[in-house]
Write a protein that holds these residues in place. Structure first.
Motif, PDB file in Angstrom:
ATOM      1  N   LYS A  85       0.809  -1.226   0.000  1.00  0.00           N
ATOM      2  CA  LYS A  85       0.000   0.000   0.000  1.00  0.00           C
ATOM      3  C   LYS A  85       0.843   1.278   0.000  1.00  0.00           C
ATOM      4  O   LYS A  85       0.410   2.316  -0.505  1.00  0.00           O
ATOM      5  CB  LYS A  85      -0.934   0.010   1.217  1.00  0.00           C
ATOM      6  CG  LYS A  85      -0.235   0.004   2.569  1.00  0.00           C
ATOM      7  CD  LYS A  85      -1.235  -0.070   3.713  1.00  0.00           C
ATOM      8  CE  LYS A  85      -0.543  -0.129   5.066  1.00  0.00           C
ATOM      9  NZ  LYS A  85       0.256   1.074   5.362  1.00  0.00           N
ATOM     10  N   ASP A  86       2.046   1.231   0.540  1.00  0.00           N
ATOM     11  CA  ASP A  86       2.902   2.420   0.607  1.00  0.00           C
ATOM     12  C   ASP A  86       3.814   2.578  -0.608  1.00  0.00           C
ATOM     13  O   ASP A  86       4.595   3.529  -0.672  1.00  0.00           O
ATOM     14  CB  ASP A  86       3.777   2.371   1.874  1.00  0.00           C
ATOM     15  CG  ASP A  86       2.951   2.422   3.151  1.00  0.00           C
ATOM     16  OD1 ASP A  86       1.850   3.011   3.121  1.00  0.00           O
ATOM     17  OD2 ASP A  86       3.403   1.862   4.172  1.00  0.00           O
ATOM     18  N   PHE A  87       3.711   1.653  -1.565  1.00  0.00           N
ATOM     19  CA  PHE A  87       4.573   1.715  -2.741  1.00  0.00           C
ATOM     20  C   PHE A  87       3.773   1.670  -4.040  1.00  0.00           C
ATOM     21  O   PHE A  87       4.257   1.219  -5.072  1.00  0.00           O
ATOM     22  CB  PHE A  87       5.587   0.558  -2.707  1.00  0.00           C
ATOM     23  CG  PHE A  87       6.634   0.712  -1.650  1.00  0.00           C
ATOM     24  CD1 PHE A  87       7.862   1.294  -1.930  1.00  0.00           C
ATOM     25  CD2 PHE A  87       6.392   0.284  -0.350  1.00  0.00           C
ATOM     26  CE1 PHE A  87       8.823   1.445  -0.946  1.00  0.00           C
ATOM     27  CE2 PHE A  87       7.346   0.433   0.648  1.00  0.00           C
ATOM     28  CZ  PHE A  87       8.563   1.023   0.347  1.00  0.00           C
ATOM     29  N   GLN A  88       2.549   2.174  -3.964  1.00  0.00           N
ATOM     30  CA  GLN A  88       1.715   2.259  -5.160  1.00  0.00           C
ATOM     31  C   GLN A  88       2.263   3.331  -6.107  1.00  0.00           C
ATOM     32  O   GLN A  88       2.899   4.287  -5.685  1.00  0.00           O
ATOM     33  CB  GLN A  88       0.278   2.613  -4.760  1.00  0.00           C
ATOM     34  CG  GLN A  88      -0.407   1.587  -3.870  1.00  0.00           C
ATOM     35  CD  GLN A  88      -0.859   0.359  -4.633  1.00  0.00           C
ATOM     36  OE1 GLN A  88      -1.504   0.455  -5.664  1.00  0.00           O
ATOM     37  NE2 GLN A  88      -0.520  -0.808  -4.121  1.00  0.00           N
ATOM     38  N   ASN A  89       2.009   3.146  -7.399  1.00  0.00           N
ATOM     39  CA  ASN A  89       2.351   4.154  -8.428  1.00  0.00           C
ATOM     40  C   ASN A  89       3.854   4.438  -8.531  1.00  0.00           C
ATOM     41  O   ASN A  89       4.255   5.549  -8.850  1.00  0.00           O
ATOM     42  CB  ASN A  89       1.613   5.473  -8.173  1.00  0.00           C
ATOM     43  CG  ASN A  89       0.128   5.281  -7.995  1.00  0.00           C
ATOM     44  OD1 ASN A  89      -0.480   4.441  -8.639  1.00  0.00           O
ATOM     45  ND2 ASN A  89      -0.466   6.056  -7.107  1.00  0.00           N
ATOM     46  N   GLN A  90       4.666   3.430  -8.235  1.00  0.00           N
ATOM     47  CA  GLN A  90       6.121   3.612  -8.310  1.00  0.00           C
ATOM     48  C   GLN A  90       6.776   2.608  -9.253  1.00  0.00           C
ATOM     49  O   GLN A  90       7.984   2.400  -9.198  1.00  0.00           O
ATOM     50  CB  GLN A  90       6.724   3.514  -6.904  1.00  0.00           C
ATOM     51  CG  GLN A  90       6.233   4.606  -5.951  1.00  0.00           C
ATOM     52  CD  GLN A  90       6.876   4.523  -4.582  1.00  0.00           C
ATOM     53  OE1 GLN A  90       8.044   4.148  -4.441  1.00  0.00           O
ATOM     54  NE2 GLN A  90       6.125   4.886  -3.549  1.00  0.00           N
ATOM     55  N   GLY A  91       5.992   1.989 -10.118  1.00  0.00           N
ATOM     56  CA  GLY A  91       6.542   1.070 -11.106  1.00  0.00           C
ATOM     57  C   GLY A  91       6.808  -0.331 -10.599  1.00  0.00           C
ATOM     58  O   GLY A  91       7.402  -1.150 -11.312  1.00  0.00           O
ATOM     59  N   VAL A  92       6.380  -0.648  -9.388  1.00  0.00           N
ATOM     60  CA  VAL A  92       6.635  -1.967  -8.810  1.00  0.00           C
ATOM     61  C   VAL A  92       5.888  -3.052  -9.588  1.00  0.00           C
ATOM     62  O   VAL A  92       6.465  -4.080  -9.967  1.00  0.00           O
ATOM     63  CB  VAL A  92       6.232  -2.008  -7.319  1.00  0.00           C
ATOM     64  CG1 VAL A  92       6.504  -3.389  -6.738  1.00  0.00           C
ATOM     65  CG2 VAL A  92       6.968  -0.937  -6.531  1.00  0.00           C
ATOM     66  N   ALA A  93       4.604  -2.822  -9.829  1.00  0.00           N
ATOM     67  CA  ALA A  93       3.795  -3.807 -10.549  1.00  0.00           C
ATOM     68  C   ALA A  93       4.317  -4.019 -11.960  1.00  0.00           C
ATOM     69  O   ALA A  93       4.332  -5.137 -12.472  1.00  0.00           O
ATOM     70  CB  ALA A  93       2.337  -3.363 -10.589  1.00  0.00           C
ATOM     71  N   THR A  94       4.730  -2.951 -12.600  1.00  0.00           N
ATOM     72  CA  THR A  94       5.267  -3.054 -13.962  1.00  0.00           C
ATOM     73  C   THR A  94       6.504  -3.944 -13.981  1.00  0.00           C
ATOM     74  O   THR A  94       6.652  -4.798 -14.857  1.00  0.00           O
ATOM     75  CB  THR A  94       5.623  -1.656 -14.504  1.00  0.00           C
ATOM     76  OG1 THR A  94       4.432  -0.872 -14.584  1.00  0.00           O
ATOM     77  CG2 THR A  94       6.249  -1.753 -15.880  1.00  0.00           C
ATOM     78  N   ALA A  95       7.393  -3.763 -13.013  1.00  0.00           N
ATOM     79  CA  ALA A  95       8.613  -4.569 -12.947  1.00  0.00           C
ATOM     80  C   ALA A  95       8.290  -6.044 -12.708  1.00  0.00           C
ATOM     81  O   ALA A  95       8.880  -6.935 -13.333  1.00  0.00           O
ATOM     82  CB  ALA A  95       9.527  -4.044 -11.837  1.00  0.00           C
ATOM     83  N   ILE A  96       7.349  -6.312 -11.815  1.00  0.00           N
ATOM     84  CA  ILE A  96       6.962  -7.693 -11.523  1.00  0.00           C
ATOM     85  C   ILE A  96       6.310  -8.332 -12.743  1.00  0.00           C
ATOM     86  O   ILE A  96       6.633  -9.459 -13.130  1.00  0.00           O
ATOM     87  CB  ILE A  96       6.006  -7.753 -10.320  1.00  0.00           C
ATOM     88  CG1 ILE A  96       6.715  -7.289  -9.047  1.00  0.00           C
ATOM     89  CG2 ILE A  96       5.458  -9.169 -10.129  1.00  0.00           C
ATOM     90  CD1 ILE A  96       5.796  -7.146  -7.845  1.00  0.00           C
ATOM     91  N   CYS A  97       5.383  -7.608 -13.357  1.00  0.00           N
ATOM     92  CA  CYS A  97       4.666  -8.136 -14.515  1.00  0.00           C
ATOM     93  C   CYS A  97       5.612  -8.366 -15.692  1.00  0.00           C
ATOM     94  O   CYS A  97       5.466  -9.349 -16.433  1.00  0.00           O
ATOM     95  CB  CYS A  97       3.541  -7.173 -14.902  1.00  0.00           C
ATOM     96  SG  CYS A  97       2.161  -7.981 -15.747  1.00  0.00           S
ATOM     97  N   ASP A  98       6.583  -7.486 -15.870  1.00  0.00           N
ATOM     98  CA  ASP A  98       7.589  -7.675 -16.917  1.00  0.00           C
ATOM     99  C   ASP A  98       8.300  -9.015 -16.723  1.00  0.00           C
ATOM    100  O   ASP A  98       8.514  -9.771 -17.675  1.00  0.00           O
ATOM    101  CB  ASP A  98       8.622  -6.547 -16.888  1.00  0.00           C
ATOM    102  CG  ASP A  98       8.101  -5.250 -17.487  1.00  0.00           C
ATOM    103  OD1 ASP A  98       7.051  -5.274 -18.165  1.00  0.00           O
ATOM    104  OD2 ASP A  98       8.757  -4.208 -17.278  1.00  0.00           O
ATOM    105  N   GLU A  99       8.689  -9.301 -15.493  1.00  0.00           N
ATOM    106  CA  GLU A  99       9.415 -10.534 -15.185  1.00  0.00           C
ATOM    107  C   GLU A  99       8.535 -11.762 -15.434  1.00  0.00           C
ATOM    108  O   GLU A  99       8.989 -12.759 -16.001  1.00  0.00           O
ATOM    109  CB  GLU A  99       9.884 -10.515 -13.731  1.00  0.00           C
ATOM    110  CG  GLU A  99      10.511 -11.810 -13.237  1.00  0.00           C
ATOM    111  CD  GLU A  99      11.747 -12.220 -14.029  1.00  0.00           C
ATOM    112  OE1 GLU A  99      12.024 -13.443 -14.097  1.00  0.00           O
ATOM    113  OE2 GLU A  99      12.450 -11.344 -14.578  1.00  0.00           O
ATOM    114  N   LEU A 100       7.274 -11.699 -15.023  1.00  0.00           N
ATOM    115  CA  LEU A 100       6.374 -12.831 -15.208  1.00  0.00           C
ATOM    116  C   LEU A 100       6.107 -13.091 -16.691  1.00  0.00           C
ATOM    117  O   LEU A 100       6.067 -14.248 -17.136  1.00  0.00           O
ATOM    118  CB  LEU A 100       5.046 -12.573 -14.474  1.00  0.00           C
ATOM    119  CG  LEU A 100       5.141 -12.440 -12.952  1.00  0.00           C
ATOM    120  CD1 LEU A 100       3.754 -12.160 -12.364  1.00  0.00           C
ATOM    121  CD2 LEU A 100       5.733 -13.700 -12.327  1.00  0.00           C
ATOM    122  N   GLU A 101       5.943 -12.025 -17.463  1.00  0.00           N
ATOM    123  CA  GLU A 101       5.702 -12.187 -18.897  1.00  0.00           C
ATOM    124  C   GLU A 101       6.940 -12.735 -19.604  1.00  0.00           C
ATOM    125  O   GLU A 101       6.833 -13.575 -20.506  1.00  0.00           O
ATOM    126  CB  GLU A 101       5.269 -10.855 -19.513  1.00  0.00           C
ATOM    127  CG  GLU A 101       3.877 -10.417 -19.080  1.00  0.00           C
ATOM    128  CD  GLU A 101       3.442  -9.107 -19.725  1.00  0.00           C
ATOM    129  OE1 GLU A 101       4.189  -8.563 -20.561  1.00  0.00           O
ATOM    130  OE2 GLU A 101       2.339  -8.622 -19.392  1.00  0.00           O
TER     131      GLU A 101
END
Length: 216
Positions: A85-101
């Protein structure tokens, strides 16, 4: 920020992240009752802890703190994608999703599917996932809305789509300017550059991540 593979000792921190994300981030799109039954599924994570090891699970780490995690199975189903919750909108999800894809591509998976929450739907749309169906999932007698979405990641399919878009843009430009002084090859080059830049912008902007959703 570092993306690394899940380790057994990460479990408790991930369970807490799962619970807090739903209780805070998803609250704006779901009722109190819905949030409670959904977040309480954290107990299932503890009971079925081997699931994280069976799936390809990665965590995002800042310092010694886990700030996000995600996983995908061998069929291309993206099961979880959660960000602290404290790290929203900082590209974290994008980095994780990039790795999974990227992991899915290595194993020849042609399509990734996901059941996205109302909150997470815009993020996946920004990455090129297409809405396939809206549905309701029942948890402990409480119904929650989620969305079945999918994205083809096979290189050949992506290349064909890119060529089609470039050709279409080229044709439109030539029609608009009546075959201007630019050579067709130059127009195509500019069209390709614009397309790639647009793709980068859409992924960079799509960092408002919340969470994936349990499926039926």
């Amino acid at each position: 920020m570092e993306i690394r593979k899940y380790q057994a000792e990460d479990l408790e921190e991930i369970v807490q992240l799962f619970y807090e994300t739903i209780q805070t981030v998803n609250r704006k799109d779901y009722s109190q009752e819905q949030v409670e039954v959904w977040s309480n599924r954290c107990e299932n994570l503890r009971k079925n802890k081997t699931v994280f090891e069976k799936l390809y699970t990665v965590v995002a780490v800042e310092g010694e703190k886990i700030i996000g995690y995600g996983n995908i199975d061998r069929t291309g189903y993206l099961a979880h994608l959660f960000v602290h919750k404290d790290f929203q909108n900082q590209g974290v999800a994008t980095a994780i999703c990039d790795e999974l894809e990227q992991h899915a591509k290595k194993f020849g998976i042609q399509k990734i599917s996901v059941h996205a929450s109302i909150t997470a739907k815009p993020f996946f749309e920004g990455r090129g996932y297409v809405l396939e169906k809206g549905q309701q999932v029942e948890l402990e007698g409480v119904k929650l809305t989620n969305f079945g979405m999918g994205k083809f990641i096979d290189f050949r399919i992506g290349k064909m789509e890119k060529i089609f878009r470039i050709t279409l843009v080229t044709f439109m430009l030539l029609s608009l300017f009546g075959c201007s002084q630019k050579e067709p090859s130059e127009v195509k080059k500019h069209a390709e550059t614009d397309f790639l830049e647009d793709q980068k912008v859409r992924e960079d902007e799509a960092t408002v991540i919340n969470s994936n959703f349990p499926h039926q």
